[in-house]
Scaffold this active site. Structure first.
Site, PDB file in Angstrom:
ATOM      1  N   ASP A 130      21.929 -38.529   5.470  1.00  0.00           N
ATOM      2  CA  ASP A 130      21.275 -39.476   6.383  1.00  0.00           C
ATOM      3  C   ASP A 130      21.251 -38.877   7.790  1.00  0.00           C
ATOM      4  OD1 ASP A 130      20.017 -41.830   7.130  1.00  0.00           O
ATOM      5  OD2 ASP A 130      21.886 -42.929   7.441  1.00  0.00           O
ATOM      6  N   HIS A 157      12.653 -43.533  13.151  1.00  0.00           N
ATOM      7  CA  HIS A 157      12.614 -44.689  14.076  1.00  0.00           C
ATOM      8  C   HIS A 157      11.331 -44.716  14.917  1.00  0.00           C
ATOM      9  CE1 HIS A 157      17.207 -45.744  14.106  1.00  0.00           C
ATOM     10  NE2 HIS A 157      16.848 -45.193  12.955  1.00  0.00           N
ATOM     11  N   GLU A 190      22.130 -50.909   7.068  1.00  0.00           N
ATOM     12  CA  GLU A 190      22.593 -49.846   7.971  1.00  0.00           C
ATOM     13  C   GLU A 190      21.891 -49.939   9.319  1.00  0.00           C
ATOM     14  OE1 GLU A 190      23.170 -46.143  10.092  1.00  0.00           O
ATOM     15  OE2 GLU A 190      21.246 -46.969   9.514  1.00  0.00           O
ATOM     16  N   ASP A 225      17.507 -49.857   3.496  1.00  0.00           N
ATOM     17  CA  ASP A 225      16.748 -50.583   4.525  1.00  0.00           C
ATOM     18  C   ASP A 225      16.134 -49.579   5.499  1.00  0.00           C
ATOM     19  OD1 ASP A 225      19.367 -49.978   5.586  1.00  0.00           O
ATOM     20  OD2 ASP A 225      19.041 -51.421   7.206  1.00  0.00           O
ATOM     21  N   HIS A 248      21.325 -45.690   2.564  1.00  0.00           N
ATOM     22  CA  HIS A 248      20.804 -47.041   2.828  1.00  0.00           C
ATOM     23  C   HIS A 248      19.342 -47.165   2.430  1.00  0.00           C
ATOM     24  CE1 HIS A 248      18.876 -46.114   6.859  1.00  0.00           C
ATOM     25  NE2 HIS A 248      19.833 -45.208   6.931  1.00  0.00           N
TER      26      HIS A 248
END
Ligand code: BES
Ligand code: MN
Ligand code: MN
Length: 462
Positions: free
Chosen positions: A185, A432, A158, A88, A86
């Site tokens: 990932d 994150h 995602e 994004d 992904h």
């Protein structure tokens, strides 16, 4: 494969600089303010796939952000690898906690990354890991060593639930037909201990709203006489776990797969230091479900966590008020066999039942997905294992991860193929979080390991 190490050595500065350019675009899918940037990132990914030697690359529009699809079919009789990733990224906030701006990538040296790590949102999750595949492809095509067919499917949603990708997969089964799906990932245990992810947890994400009086009230005039939604919400949340940290939702554990003692003993063999774990997080003890180890708690056991909670006055100083409403966002990580839609229903029913008279409760399901486990005796796993053996000099350990990539179970359901999760990140890479980074060593190791997967997968498929 010939010259992979020398190719990486010769081109590493370019590999790093190209990734840095990609990381400069803030492709935050959750925030519509970044729409243009997300779309621009898709264009850049398309260009990079063309440069890497794909014959046919297209931007596939969806109701949301586009999917970048590329392929190189060299022989219909050879196996086909479908690469998923992904482009994004997660929102960067809280921005003030970054030591350098999230979209101005810089290389910094750390104890774990003496060769340097690229600091930027998306460096590891997932632009850096996705781009390893683009560069591995470039190596294979430019040295005439691509051993099989390749398809790339890089999505832009995602981090917000892959809703449009799910629709795309369902209507494009022929286009996406493959023999194995390859994803980077996830992470690995450490640079010394390579591992291959064999499981992902499922997810149910909900938002709850507790409403008391029809307006905010003076906490002196009304306090004690009406339900305070924030008091009530926190009490309801507290009731979701018992004194052993088991989740109290009736039926929640019904379908949870219990691992055998042997499987648990196998898991416990993976190197892990509780002391280092606590030190890295600056906590004096771990916390979790009774009867399970830390590694079990965050992989083979389901969990329930509040991700955000708000309501009332949080500005400067004090305001005496009983808020009309209180809110929370709650995620449940699920294990294989638990059905996320069923769990969402169980949560809703139970949470509503916890509400005392005097408040109204609304449970809004967000998104979710099923968990995943993949066997280690498949050709895909064995090929990946051989590839790591060659580049790390060690057999990788199979390890179930606590994170979620909900689309993986849908791939298996719709495309009928297994997914191999070759992740090269580390838990300490702060995905994150503020100061996300990806080690240059890990990035380059990924680029040199991936082509070997293609080689062994093709050989072992014969
Ligand atoms: N790449 C992560 C998932 C991940 C990270 C799995 C590390 C295993 C190890 C992915 O981008 C992610 O963040 N997934 C979300 C779920 C999604 C529905 C938003 C997650 O796990 O919270
Ligand atoms: Mn990711
Ligand atoms: Mn993520």
């Amino acid at each position: 494969m010939q010259n992979i190490d020398s190719y990486v050595e010769k081109n590493k500065d370019r590999f790093i600089n190209e990734l840095i350019e990609l990381l400069k675009i803030p492709s935050v899918s959750a925030d519509s303010a970044f729409k243009k940037d997300v779309l621009r990132t898709a264009d850049e990914v398309k260009k990079s796939l063309e440069k890497a030697g794909c014959d046919h690359v297209e931007i596939c529009e969806t109701e949301g952000y586009p999917i970048v699809y590329g392929e190189k079919i060299i022989d219909k009789n050879l196996p086909t690898v479908l690469v998923y990733g992904h482009y994004d990224v997660q929102p960067a906030d809280p921005i003030e906690l970054w030591t350098s701006p999230p979209f101005e990538p810089v290389i910094k040296k750390t104890d774990l990354h003496p060769e340097g790590a690229i600091y930027a949102r998306g460096a590891c999750d997932d632009k850096g890991q996705m781009y390893m595949h683009v560069k591995a492809m470039e190596f294979m095509t430019s040295t005439n060593q691509l051993p099989c067919n390749v398809k790339f499917m890089i999505e832009g949603e995602e981090e917000v639930g892959s809703v449009n990708l799910a629709k795309f997969v369902k209507v494009n089964q022929e286009k996406l037909k493959n023999d194995v799906i390859l994803i980077s990932d996830t992470g690995m245990i450490s640079k010394e201990t390579p591992s291959i992810t064999t499981g992902l947890r499922g997810l149910s994400y909900v938002e709850v709203e507790v409403t008391g009086p029809n307006r905010d009230l003076h906490s002196g005039l009304y306090g004690g006489a009406v339900a305070n939604p924030i008091n009530v919400l926190t009490k309801m949340i507290a009731a979701l776990h018992d004194e052993n940290n088991h989740i109290t939702i009736p039926g929640f554990y019904d379908k949870v797969e219990n691992l055998s003692d042997e499987e648990r003993a196998q898991m416990a063999k993976a190197p892990f230091s509780l002391e280092d774990y606590k030190k890295a997080l600056d906590i004096d003890d771990v916390y979790g479900e009774k009867g399970y180890t830390t590694n079990e708690r965050n992989s083979i056991r389901p969990t329930l966590d509040v991700n955000g909670i708000w309501g009332g006055y949080i500005g400067e100083g004090a305001k005496t008020v009983i808020a009309s409403k209180a809110f929370a966002k709650i995620s449940m990580r699920l294990v294989p066999h638990q059905d996320w839609e069923e769990i969402t229903e169980l949560f809703k029913k139970h949470f509503e039942s916890l509400a005392p008279k005097g408040v109204k409760v609304l449970v809004k399901p967000h998104h979710g997905g099923q968990g995943y486990v993949t066997p280690i005796d498949s050709i895909g796993y064995q090929a990946a294992s051989k590839a790591y053996e060659e580049t790390f000099g060690k057999t990788p350990i199979p390890q179930r991860s606590g994170g979620s990539i909900p689309i993986v179970s849908l791939f298996e359901q719709e495309l009928k193929s297994k997914t191999i999760l070759m992740g090269f990140g580390l838990d300490s890479d702060a995905i994150h979080s503020p100061n996300e980074h990806f080690g240059i060593w890990n990035y380059l190791k990924g680029i040199s390991t991936i082509p070997l997967f293609y080689k062994y997968f093709t050989e072992m498929s014969k």
